[in-house]
Design a protein around this motif. Structure first.
Motif, PDB file in Angstrom:
ATOM      1  N   HIS A 168       0.824  -1.204   0.000  1.00 49.07           N
ATOM      2  CA  HIS A 168       0.000   0.000   0.000  1.00 49.07           C
ATOM      3  C   HIS A 168       0.861   1.257   0.000  1.00 49.07           C
ATOM      4  O   HIS A 168       1.840   1.363   0.749  1.00 49.07           O
ATOM      5  CB  HIS A 168      -0.889  -0.024   1.251  1.00 49.07           C
ATOM      6  CG  HIS A 168      -1.805   1.144   1.390  1.00 49.07           C
ATOM      7  ND1 HIS A 168      -2.439   1.745   0.323  1.00 49.07           N
ATOM      8  CD2 HIS A 168      -2.205   1.836   2.489  1.00 49.07           C
ATOM      9  CE1 HIS A 168      -3.191   2.744   0.760  1.00 49.07           C
ATOM     10  NE2 HIS A 168      -3.063   2.824   2.067  1.00 49.07           N
ATOM     11  N   GLY A 169       0.512   2.198  -0.867  1.00 53.58           N
ATOM     12  CA  GLY A 169       1.117   3.522  -0.851  1.00 53.58           C
ATOM     13  C   GLY A 169       0.086   4.522  -0.376  1.00 53.58           C
ATOM     14  O   GLY A 169      -1.019   4.584  -0.916  1.00 53.58           O
ATOM     15  N   THR A 170       0.410   5.302   0.647  1.00 56.47           N
ATOM     16  CA  THR A 170      -0.556   6.210   1.235  1.00 56.47           C
ATOM     17  C   THR A 170      -0.057   7.651   1.211  1.00 56.47           C
ATOM     18  O   THR A 170       1.143   7.904   1.357  1.00 56.47           O
ATOM     19  CB  THR A 170      -0.879   5.818   2.689  1.00 56.47           C
ATOM     20  OG1 THR A 170      -1.717   6.815   3.280  1.00 56.47           O
ATOM     21  CG2 THR A 170       0.385   5.701   3.523  1.00 56.47           C
ATOM     22  N   THR A 171      -0.964   8.573   1.031  1.00 54.74           N
ATOM     23  CA  THR A 171      -0.626  10.001   1.069  1.00 54.74           C
ATOM     24  C   THR A 171      -1.218  10.675   2.306  1.00 54.74           C
ATOM     25  O   THR A 171      -1.288  11.900   2.367  1.00 54.74           O
ATOM     26  CB  THR A 171      -1.144  10.717  -0.195  1.00 54.74           C
ATOM     27  OG1 THR A 171      -2.560  10.489  -0.319  1.00 54.74           O
ATOM     28  CG2 THR A 171      -0.451  10.212  -1.436  1.00 54.74           C
ATOM     29  N   VAL A 172      -1.637   9.887   3.290  1.00 59.25           N
ATOM     30  CA  VAL A 172      -2.251  10.468   4.489  1.00 59.25           C
ATOM     31  C   VAL A 172      -1.276  11.405   5.191  1.00 59.25           C
ATOM     32  O   VAL A 172      -1.600  12.542   5.526  1.00 59.25           O
ATOM     33  CB  VAL A 172      -2.731   9.358   5.449  1.00 59.25           C
ATOM     34  CG1 VAL A 172      -3.135   9.945   6.805  1.00 59.25           C
ATOM     35  CG2 VAL A 172      -3.912   8.606   4.856  1.00 59.25           C
ATOM     36  N   GLY A 173      -0.039  10.940   5.416  1.00 59.48           N
ATOM     37  CA  GLY A 173       0.955  11.784   6.062  1.00 59.48           C
ATOM     38  C   GLY A 173       1.371  12.957   5.191  1.00 59.48           C
ATOM     39  O   GLY A 173       1.526  14.082   5.677  1.00 59.48           O
ATOM     40  N   THR A 174       1.549  12.692   3.892  1.00 59.38           N
ATOM     41  CA  THR A 174       1.930  13.761   2.959  1.00 59.38           C
ATOM     42  C   THR A 174       0.897  14.874   2.954  1.00 59.38           C
ATOM     43  O   THR A 174       1.224  16.063   3.057  1.00 59.38           O
ATOM     44  CB  THR A 174       2.076  13.189   1.540  1.00 59.38           C
ATOM     45  OG1 THR A 174       2.821  11.983   1.582  1.00 59.38           O
ATOM     46  CG2 THR A 174       2.756  14.186   0.627  1.00 59.38           C
ATOM     47  N   ASN A 175      -0.369  14.485   2.819  1.00 63.28           N
ATOM     48  CA  ASN A 175      -1.432  15.489   2.765  1.00 63.28           C
ATOM     49  C   ASN A 175      -1.555  16.251   4.077  1.00 63.28           C
ATOM     50  O   ASN A 175      -1.851  17.456   4.079  1.00 63.28           O
ATOM     51  CB  ASN A 175      -2.767  14.820   2.425  1.00 63.28           C
ATOM     52  CG  ASN A 175      -2.808  14.288   1.001  1.00 63.28           C
ATOM     53  OD1 ASN A 175      -2.027  14.728   0.156  1.00 63.28           O
ATOM     54  ND2 ASN A 175      -3.688  13.352   0.727  1.00 63.28           N
ATOM     55  N   ALA A 176      -1.344  15.570   5.203  1.00 60.48           N
ATOM     56  CA  ALA A 176      -1.409  16.253   6.486  1.00 60.48           C
ATOM     57  C   ALA A 176      -0.361  17.365   6.560  1.00 60.48           C
ATOM     58  O   ALA A 176      -0.615  18.447   7.105  1.00 60.48           O
ATOM     59  CB  ALA A 176      -1.205  15.261   7.627  1.00 60.48           C
ATOM     60  N   MET A 177       0.827  17.106   5.981  1.00 54.04           N
ATOM     61  CA  MET A 177       1.861  18.139   5.961  1.00 54.04           C
ATOM     62  C   MET A 177       1.541  19.235   4.960  1.00 54.04           C
ATOM     63  O   MET A 177       1.643  20.432   5.271  1.00 54.04           O
ATOM     64  CB  MET A 177       3.213  17.502   5.621  1.00 54.04           C
ATOM     65  CG  MET A 177       3.860  16.730   6.761  1.00 54.04           C
ATOM     66  SD  MET A 177       4.235  17.751   8.205  1.00 54.04           S
ATOM     67  CE  MET A 177       5.313  18.990   7.469  1.00 54.04           C
ATOM     68  N   LEU A 178       1.155  18.849   3.748  1.00 51.29           N
ATOM     69  CA  LEU A 178       0.896  19.844   2.709  1.00 51.29           C
ATOM     70  C   LEU A 178      -0.283  20.743   3.068  1.00 51.29           C
ATOM     71  O   LEU A 178      -0.291  21.939   2.765  1.00 51.29           O
ATOM     72  CB  LEU A 178       0.629  19.147   1.371  1.00 51.29           C
ATOM     73  CG  LEU A 178       1.812  18.374   0.775  1.00 51.29           C
ATOM     74  CD1 LEU A 178       1.388  17.669  -0.504  1.00 51.29           C
ATOM     75  CD2 LEU A 178       2.989  19.302   0.509  1.00 51.29           C
ATOM     76  N   GLU A 179      -1.289  20.174   3.716  1.00 56.80           N
ATOM     77  CA  GLU A 179      -2.480  20.929   4.097  1.00 56.80           C
ATOM     78  C   GLU A 179      -2.384  21.484   5.513  1.00 56.80           C
ATOM     79  O   GLU A 179      -3.299  22.148   5.981  1.00 56.80           O
ATOM     80  CB  GLU A 179      -3.711  20.032   3.974  1.00 56.80           C
ATOM     81  CG  GLU A 179      -3.957  19.535   2.555  1.00 56.80           C
ATOM     82  CD  GLU A 179      -4.982  18.409   2.501  1.00 56.80           C
ATOM     83  OE1 GLU A 179      -5.598  18.117   3.557  1.00 56.80           O
ATOM     84  OE2 GLU A 179      -5.161  17.823   1.420  1.00 56.80           O
ATOM     85  N   HIS A 180      -1.288  21.219   6.182  1.00 57.46           N
ATOM     86  CA  HIS A 180      -1.063  21.629   7.572  1.00 57.46           C
ATOM     87  C   HIS A 180      -2.259  21.206   8.449  1.00 57.46           C
ATOM     88  O   HIS A 180      -2.828  21.992   9.202  1.00 57.46           O
ATOM     89  CB  HIS A 180      -0.844  23.133   7.670  1.00 57.46           C
ATOM     90  CG  HIS A 180      -0.128  23.531   8.944  1.00 57.46           C
ATOM     91  ND1 HIS A 180       1.192  23.262   9.158  1.00 57.46           N
ATOM     92  CD2 HIS A 180      -0.566  24.155  10.077  1.00 57.46           C
ATOM     93  CE1 HIS A 180       1.551  23.715  10.353  1.00 57.46           C
ATOM     94  NE2 HIS A 180       0.488  24.237  10.929  1.00 57.46           N
ATOM     95  N   ASP A 181      -2.619  19.946   8.304  1.00 55.16           N
ATOM     96  CA  ASP A 181      -3.791  19.415   8.981  1.00 55.16           C
ATOM     97  C   ASP A 181      -3.399  18.195   9.808  1.00 55.16           C
ATOM     98  O   ASP A 181      -3.854  17.087   9.566  1.00 55.16           O
ATOM     99  CB  ASP A 181      -4.860  19.045   7.937  1.00 55.16           C
ATOM    100  CG  ASP A 181      -6.149  18.549   8.575  1.00 55.16           C
ATOM    101  OD1 ASP A 181      -6.411  18.925   9.731  1.00 55.16           O
ATOM    102  OD2 ASP A 181      -6.877  17.774   7.925  1.00 55.16           O
ATOM    103  N   GLY A 182      -2.536  18.413  10.784  1.00 54.39           N
ATOM    104  CA  GLY A 182      -2.110  17.317  11.641  1.00 54.39           C
ATOM    105  C   GLY A 182      -2.657  17.456  13.031  1.00 54.39           C
ATOM    106  O   GLY A 182      -3.633  18.175  13.289  1.00 54.39           O
ATOM    107  N   ALA A 183      -2.031  16.772  13.962  1.00 56.52           N
ATOM    108  CA  ALA A 183      -2.481  16.773  15.350  1.00 56.52           C
ATOM    109  C   ALA A 183      -2.040  18.041  16.069  1.00 56.52           C
ATOM    110  O   ALA A 183      -1.067  18.692  15.682  1.00 56.52           O
ATOM    111  CB  ALA A 183      -1.912  15.548  16.063  1.00 56.52           C
ATOM    112  N   VAL A 184      -2.760  18.386  17.128  1.00 57.11           N
ATOM    113  CA  VAL A 184      -2.290  19.421  18.045  1.00 57.11           C
ATOM    114  C   VAL A 184      -1.106  18.814  18.794  1.00 57.11           C
ATOM    115  O   VAL A 184      -1.248  17.837  19.525  1.00 57.11           O
ATOM    116  CB  VAL A 184      -3.402  19.833  19.042  1.00 57.11           C
ATOM    117  CG1 VAL A 184      -2.866  20.879  20.012  1.00 57.11           C
ATOM    118  CG2 VAL A 184      -4.615  20.360  18.290  1.00 57.11           C
TER     119      VAL A 184
END
Length: 689
Positions: free
Chosen positions: A64-80
């Motif tokens: 599996h290749g996932t962009t979940v982490g990539t998108n969280a960084m690019l969209e600045h949408d990660g955890a507090v």
């Protein structure tokens, strides 16, 4: 042995099912579900199993290749995210270094200051200090640490990074702090800088650790949910996740080190392109993977994927100290929106229509002109044969939105549509120049491989802008990234900061560090059940001339690192420095800064592609009037459409031509000639070549 590759993109999720014994492939594409990517994965998994006539339980491994982490960084949408660090060093993450990304710009974006991963209010300090040799100067204040943990809990943090000075030499304080935090905050994701990137340079190490914490909860939650969904559907095979370095890892490793997935979804494409190229002798390759929202560019030098160096490795502008393939991504894809900016300039991207609503031609309510709409208007896409006929495109909707933009520009719809493609192609060509020409590499010595859903539409014209004379389109370009997943082995990394100068190397210490790292990786492979006969350990080192600020990676020999063994290492460094910078300082002392071991665990994967045996002549399935730019003028050509699968091996033909298949459409412009080889690749060459 049946293996499945799943690559989640911004618009489509791609699947390739391979029966390795029968050498049979089944491919499938389904719409991505950005709100919850696992839904699209499960839906597509059901569909491809039905298409292949197998049960989910028959699948032995899922890659599996996932962009979940990539998108969280690019969209600045990660955890507090919170941080625990040494007293007096609260602002290392904000200060950064004296080098600015753009030395002479007063308007540049500094993401670690403008959109910090960890806000200052969530950075807590405690007493405790080690010296540069790892000896304790001040004991860790455990009472203050527990108090800081309670403060962070009250602030609602979801993840915490522990980052102390000199933890790359001695991680004891970080490890103890993490243990206390897990006791005080059992539901919070906790990581340490020494677990993520045990290297010197506090800013980069802390920032890389901050990324791991920032994306950690989201990545771990996604992988856990995906595993549960797959198990519930009856999948018994092992799940493997692509990492940024080009290998795959177990879900357990990903949960521990989520930052290793930052390029997960992008690296598979470069791997897939390199795998295809290796079987036709194209060992110098530019990979151009164009999807719905972005174009990803990779370089394969002499069959080896180019790795990012410490100077240029970054995600969303943040420096990264992790092993990763050098991939350059720009906002250019089928869904990229053509528009006039506030200054009156005609631009394409980076904003994208994405999967929902998508281009106007998708008929889902899109009202802004995209690259897909432009290709359709120019006759380069078959409205009734998109995705193999599973989806019909709306030509009138595409014309309507392009005409609206054309009226704004004072141009015809065709001029506007072709202009959008020229702008997009120029953006991609310039991005490739930044990875080749600007590094002293002549792109004309390379083959350009275009894949992804939109890569074959644009590859030839981008190649023409670069002077590249050969273009390779893989058999299944739309799912090449998914195929790349099936070419990877398990891969784990260990590293240590060594600081050893030529002439004063402690050979026993250096050899011992390598032995310890190999033992560490062997322990992981033991846990993963990898037989000894299927393991390989590759040694590397980051070297520099004493006084330099950055290092170059050099292969290191196995066994005892005595003077004789190191003599070749020193010479290899001089040669590499000369190749990289045009000169070498043969008389200057060399320093080994960081040593690394790359552990590879062989898994069942794709071998040589199956050969085809199509005979006869290809017959057009239709003809359209297509618009191309020739010598700065737009010209219309009666262009035949072909079913790509109907071409016999070795059959040559001149463009223009449009080749149709389920997962993509290939455009052969005027002035290009193409043929199909025995592996079903389409190879295009320019007439003047």
């Amino acid at each position: 042995m049946i293996v499945l590759g799943v690559d989640v993109g911004g618009t489509f999720t791609d699947f390739v099912l391979a029966d390795l014994e029968k050498q049979e492939l089944t491919i499938h594409k389904t719409s991505s579900t950005p709100a919850n990517p696992a839904i699209g994965v499960v839906n597509g998994l059901k569909a491809i199993c039905e298409k292949a006539g197998i049960r989910m339980a028959d699948i032995d491994s899922l890659f599996h290749g996932t962009t979940v982490g990539t998108n969280a960084m690019l969209e600045h949408d990660g955890a507090v995210t919170g941080m625990i660090t040494n007293a007096g060093f609260r602002d290392v993450l904000h200060i950064g270094r004296h080098q600015r990304p753009q030395h002479y710009s007063i308007m540049q974006d500094l993401p670690w200051q403008n959109r910090p991963l960890i806000r200052r209010r969530h950075r807590q300090t405690v007493a405790g200090r080690l010296d540069a040799a790892g000896q304790e100067l001040i004991p860790l204040d455990e009472a203050a640490l527990r108090s800081a943990a309670r403060t962070l809990l009250e602030q609602g943090v979801e993840a915490v990074l522990v980052g102390f000075l000199f933890s790359y030499v001695n991680p004891a304080h970080e490890q103890r702090a993490a243990q206390i935090l897990r006791e005080e905050m059992p539901d919070v994701f906790v990581t340490t800088s020494s677990d993520v990137a045990p290297q010197f340079r506090e800013f980069e190490r802390f920032t890389t650790g901050a990324m791991s914490a920032f994306i950690g909860p989201k990545v771990r939650r996604y992988i856990t949910q995906l595993q549960e969904e797959l198990t519930a559907q009856g999948l018994k095979g092992e799940l493997r996740v692509m990492t940024s370095s080009g290998g795959v890892a177990t879900p357990e490793m990903i949960a521990q080190k989520p930052a290793s997935t930052l390029l997960s979804g992008l690296v598979a494409g470069v791997r897939g392109g390199a795998w295809v190229g290796s079987h036709i002798g194209a060992n110098r390759l530019i990979t151009l993977d164009i999807g719905g929202t972005s174009a990803d560019i990779g370089i394969v030098m002499d069959g080896r994927l180019t790795e990012a160096d410490a100077r240029s490795a970054s995600i969303a502008g943040f420096p990264v100290m992790l092993p990763m393939i050098d991939i350059h991504t720009i906002g250019a894809g089928g869904g990229s929106i053509a528009h006039v900016d506030r200054g009156g300039a005609f631009r394409v991207g980076p904003e994208s229509a994405g999967a929902d609503p998508g281009p106007a031609a998708y008929g889902k309510g899109g009202e802004r002109p995209t690259v897909t709409d432009a290709n359709l208007l120019l006759g380069r896409l078959a409205a009734e044969n998109f995705l193999g006929g599973d989806m019909k495109l709306d030509v009138e909707a595409a014309r309507r939105v392009i005409t609206t933009l054309a009226d704004q520009l004072g141009r015809t719809p065709e001029e506007t549509a072709e202009g959008a493609l020229t702008v997009l192609n120029s953006n991609m060509a310039n991005a490739i120049r930044s990875r080749t020409v600007q590094k002293g590499i002549d792109p004309r010595d390379f083959t350009l491989s275009g894949f992804g859903g939109a890569g074959p539409l644009h590859a030839a014209e981008v190649a023409g802008m670069l002077g590249v004379r050969r273009v390779l389109i893989p058999p299944h370009p739309g799912i090449t990234s998914a195929m790349g997943l099936l070419t990877a082995d398990l891969e784990y990394h260990a590293l240590r900061t060594a600081f050893a100068v030529k002439g004063a190397v402690d050979h026993a210490r250096l050899t011992g560090l390598f032995d310890n790292m190999e033992a560490e990786l062997n322990g992981i492979f033991d846990r993963d059940g990898v037989p000894d006969t299927k393991r390989r350990m590759l040694r590397e080192g980051d070297l520099r001339y004493v006084g330099q600020g950055y290092e170059l990676k050099i292969d290191m020999p196995d066994g005892v690192l005595d003077d004789a063994a190191l003599e070749q290492v020193w010479q290899d460094f001089h040669d590499r420095h000369r190749a990289e910078y045009g000169h070498a300082f043969e008389a200057s002392p060399i320093e080994i800064v960081t040593i690394k071991v790359r552990g590879l665990g062989e898994v069942d994967k794709l071998g040589t592609p199956p050969e085809i045996s199509v005979t006869g002549d290809a017959t057009p399935v239709g003809q359209r009037r297509c618009v191309f730019r020739i010598a700065e003028e737009l010209q219309t050509f009666d262009t035949p459409y072909y079913d790509r699968a109907s071409f016999p091996v070795g059959h040559c033909m001149d463009g223009p031509a449009i080749l149709l298949q389920t997962d993509s459409t290939t455009v052969v412009p005027p002035g290009w000639r193409f043929h199909v080889d025995k592996f079903a690749n389409v190879l295009m060459t320019r007439e003047e070549a």
